[in-house]
Design an enzyme around this catalytic site. Structure first.
Site, PDB file in Angstrom:
ATOM      1  N   ASP A  14       0.887  -1.166   0.000  1.00  0.00           N
ATOM      2  CA  ASP A  14       0.000   0.000   0.000  1.00  0.00           C
ATOM      3  C   ASP A  14       0.923   1.214   0.000  1.00  0.00           C
ATOM      4  O   ASP A  14       1.537   1.542   1.009  1.00  0.00           O
ATOM      5  CB  ASP A  14      -0.875  -0.054   1.265  1.00  0.00           C
ATOM      6  CG  ASP A  14      -1.662   1.240   1.493  1.00  0.00           C
ATOM      7  OD1 ASP A  14      -1.618   2.135   0.633  1.00  0.00           O
ATOM      8  OD2 ASP A  14      -2.322   1.347   2.548  1.00  0.00           O
ATOM      9  N   LYS A  76       3.203  11.490  -3.377  1.00  0.00           N
ATOM     10  CA  LYS A  76       2.223  10.822  -4.236  1.00  0.00           C
ATOM     11  C   LYS A  76       1.287  11.824  -4.917  1.00  0.00           C
ATOM     12  O   LYS A  76       0.773  11.557  -6.003  1.00  0.00           O
ATOM     13  CB  LYS A  76       1.430   9.849  -3.370  1.00  0.00           C
ATOM     14  CG  LYS A  76       0.424   8.997  -4.075  1.00  0.00           C
ATOM     15  CD  LYS A  76      -0.118   7.961  -3.103  1.00  0.00           C
ATOM     16  CE  LYS A  76      -1.382   7.317  -3.613  1.00  0.00           C
ATOM     17  NZ  LYS A  76      -1.897   6.345  -2.629  1.00  0.00           N
ATOM     18  N   GLU A 175      -7.048   0.889  -4.612  1.00  0.00           N
ATOM     19  CA  GLU A 175      -7.102   0.731  -3.157  1.00  0.00           C
ATOM     20  C   GLU A 175      -8.452   0.210  -2.652  1.00  0.00           C
ATOM     21  O   GLU A 175      -8.477  -0.732  -1.854  1.00  0.00           O
ATOM     22  CB  GLU A 175      -6.724   2.060  -2.488  1.00  0.00           C
ATOM     23  CG  GLU A 175      -5.237   2.359  -2.646  1.00  0.00           C
ATOM     24  CD  GLU A 175      -4.871   3.834  -2.542  1.00  0.00           C
ATOM     25  OE1 GLU A 175      -5.726   4.640  -2.141  1.00  0.00           O
ATOM     26  OE2 GLU A 175      -3.720   4.169  -2.872  1.00  0.00           O
ATOM     27  N   ASP A 198     -12.986   5.318   0.775  1.00  0.00           N
ATOM     28  CA  ASP A 198     -11.562   5.381   1.132  1.00  0.00           C
ATOM     29  C   ASP A 198     -11.105   6.840   1.167  1.00  0.00           C
ATOM     30  O   ASP A 198     -10.884   7.452   0.127  1.00  0.00           O
ATOM     31  CB  ASP A 198     -10.781   4.567   0.077  1.00  0.00           C
ATOM     32  CG  ASP A 198      -9.279   4.545   0.340  1.00  0.00           C
ATOM     33  OD1 ASP A 198      -8.814   5.229   1.270  1.00  0.00           O
ATOM     34  OD2 ASP A 198      -8.572   3.833  -0.398  1.00  0.00           O
TER      35      ASP A 198
END
Ligand code: AMP
Length: 642
Positions: A14, A76, A175, A198
């Site tokens: 992850d 990211k 994800e 999420d």
């Protein structure tokens, strides 16, 4: 079926905006793997100094306020983005955003200019080493998770990062899908429709999935993604930034874009950390006290109520709900059996409450929202590696794919939420007489005009025989593999001319760039760390040599000749390493240097003892004031050398 042990492990990673994790799934089920100190979360943070990597993970995170301009956080957010896009987004941190090769966004910190994928590669390499340490074997393959709403450029950047870390990303899994996989297997999937909400540090994703139980036909339980939606620039970081700005405003230092420009970078980063911890505290308490010294005589003291935080967070939470409504609609407004929460921001009571209200079901919170994505990625790794065969994953394309046509409009070949692998074909023609080449522009997005979509690739079909407009038959074929990677082919039917591209997104890297970076970046990162370690070793060793050398001269006479000999030899060896560090640092073996230093430290124990005994004897025969001065000059503090 191959046994779990004989298979090369495919780890699950992850790769998060704020922190990252690694997990593996074997016969015993999925489990998160730990770092050397037993930690499970690796902060996605890197510090550079003098152009070299100087800290990875928790050390870099802990000392971010101390080295605000040397520390890269949330890299990211800029993965696979152009400089122009990144500028529009703003950094919100103290490190710089600069223009990299071919208009890519690059990050600048501590004298280093790097691409976000290079930062991600360091995180992935660290997790890979955690996994290798835990599993006791080398690891070369991984399933890496990405936000469901990552476009092709961002996915490609993630894939490049894995490659730079010496890992083959055998599959990129969204994800929320990974979370559903972890959840479904844990619950022995009972034929349900579930939503995965999420909400992390930097991104928001929602997916609606249908889980069909294992019917005994051999395919296992089936996870079909019905729809997905999200925003790759929406997360807990945004709430932190608003809290930070409000606090700054109160301290009389506020400004929206150049937040707190009058404040020292360290104070700004400390206040940012403080804003986040206040937000986190308010998930379990009704109010939190703020007491920060911002330097320059500015001190901020007050209490923040949960309701005030909720007022700040509301626009962001509203935006997530809007995206949920869209995903539900795209999925055909199904009845939902369950809502699964993933990501740290779902710990906010307001988020839980609003999600329950929207979906009409109490969110399922049995799974740890920090771990669930990595666990799901590990399950997918086990499925791909043949270690498990009890589930099948059917994913979707998050954004529509198409071709720019005359006038700049988009012809969509594959609609968003089509199951992958997928294929589509469409015929086009020319608009001008005697056209001998057709330019093709591949785009991704929901907007109608190509200029509003993301440009993925441009290529040309050449050498067409001259024909009147509208006569050539150009067949364009899109194929998306199970990883979501797009291949586009074009052929002119009458002449048989062909052209194709493996889509290297406009803001991804070329194969040559990846090759070069793979050669340079990782070896550099390792070399950076090695050089850093050697410099630290040399500084500490020089202090040891000086102190031990001086002490030895003072007590040489009273020591056993063998002890003196061995200390002399060890001193000589360490001095050799120190000299080599200055003249030929590239040839220094850091481990050998470290061992020589340790060996000197061990050999010098009798010297320490004799020196202490001598100074005690001296103390007894000297006046008080001189005694303390002597003790201070003889003080020797142990130092760490790495
Ligand atoms: P993730 O990307 O899943 O690691 O989520 C990280 C985000 O969750 C960061 O913005 C954190 O500030 C936030 N977060 C973590 N714990 C909590 C909490 N207890 N309450 C509110 N936000 C939290």
């Amino acid at each position: 079926m191959p046994s779990a042990e004989s298979q090369e492990p495919i780890i699950g990673i992850d790769l998060g905006t704020t922190h990252s994790l690694v997990a593996v799934c074997d016969g015993a089920g999925p489990r998160v793997l730990e770092g050397p100190s037993g930690e499970r979360l690796l902060p996605s943070v890197i510090r550079y100094s003098q152009g070299l990597v100087s800290a990875v993970g928790s050390d870099a995170r802990r000392r971010a306020a101390e080295f605000p301009r040397d520390t890269i956080l949330s890299a990211k957010r800029w993965m696979g983005r152009s400089f122009a896009e990144a500028q529009a987004l703003g950094s919100g941190f103290e490190f710089g955003i600069v223009e990299g090769p071919r208009g890519l966004a690059a990050l600048h910190a501590g004298g280093a200019t790097v691409l976000p994928q290079e930062v991600a590669a360091l995180i992935l390499a660290e997790l890979r080493s955690w996994a290798e340490r835990s599993l006791g074997r080398s690891v070369r393959k991984a399933v890496v998770t990405v936000p469901a709403y990552f476009d092709d450029g961002q996915r490609q950047a993630t894939r490049d990062a894995a490659r730079l870390a010496g890992l083959e990303a055998v599959r990129l899994v969204p994800e929320p899908t990974a979370a559903a996989l972890a959840y479904g297997l844990g619950r022995r999937a009972q034929g349900e429709t579930i939503a995965v909400y999420d909400f992390g540090g930097g991104t928001f994703d929602v997916s609606v999935l249908e889980v069909t139980p294992d019917d005994g036909s051999g395919t296992g339980a089936m996870f079909r993604v019905l729809a997905t939606s999200g925003d790759t620039q929406l997360g807990g970081d945004d709430i932190d930034r608003m809290v930070f700005e409000r606090l700054l405003g109160e301290a009389g230092l506020g400004s929206s874009n150049l937040a707190g420009a009058g404040l020292a970078p360290a104070a700004r980063q400390a206040l940012r950390d403080f804003a986040e911890s206040t937000k986190i505290a308010l998930s379990s308490k009704e109010s939190a006290a703020v007491d920060v010294d911002l330097g320059g005589g500015v001190r901020l003291t007050r209490s923040v109520a949960r309701s005030e935080l909720e007022e700040i967070a509301r626009p962001f939470v509203e935006r997530t709900l809007e995206l949920c409504r869209r995903a539900l609609q795209d999925a055909g407004s199904p009845h939902l059996d369950r809502v699964v929460l993933v990501g740290g921001s779902t710990r906010m009571p307001m988020v839980r409450h609003e999600v329950a209200r929207l979906f009409g079901v109490e969110p399922y919170t049995a799974l740890d929202p920090d771990l669930v994505v990595a666990l799901g990625a590990a399950v997918q790794g086990a499925l791909l590696g043949g270690v498990r065969r009890d589930a099948l994953l059917l994913d979707v394309i998050p954004l529509s794919l198409g071709i720019e046509t005359v006038g700049g409009a988009v012809a969509k070949l594959l609609m968003r939420n089509s199951s992958i692998p997928a294929q589509a074909r469409e015929m086009f023609s020319t608009s001008v007489d005697n056209q001998t080449a057709v330019r093709l522009h591949v785009v991704q997005g929901e907007r109608e005009m190509a200029a509003d979509c993301r440009s993925l690739a441009r290529f040309e079909l050449r050498n067409l025989p001259p024909m009147p407009a509208g006569i050539p038959q150009v067949e364009v074929d899109f194929t998306v593999d199970a990883n979501g990677v797009l291949q586009v082919r074009a052929a002119e039917r009458r002449s048989g001319q062909r052209a194709s591209v493996q889509v290297v997104p406009t803001y991804g890297l070329t194969t040559e760039e990846v090759d070069r970076m793979e050669r340079e970046s990782l070896t550099h990162a390792r070399e950076d760390m090695r050089r850093h370690r050697i410099v630290d070793l040399a500084v500490n060793a020089a202090l040891d040599v000086k102190w031990i050398g001086d002490a030895l001269e003072r007590v040489r006479e009273g020591l056993d000749a063998a002890v003196v000999d061995s200390v002399d030899q060890e001193l000589h060896r360490v001095r050799g390493f120190i000299a080599l560090t200055k003249t030929a640092p590239e040839s220094v073996d850091a481990n050998a240097f470290h061992q020589a230093k340790e060996s000197l430290d061990r050999a010098s124990v009798p010297v320490h003892e004799a020196a202490i005994a001598a100074s005690l004897r001296a103390e007894q025969s000297r006046p008080q004031a001189v005694q303390s001065a002597q003790q201070e000059s003889g003080g020797h503090t142990p130092r760490s050398d790495s």
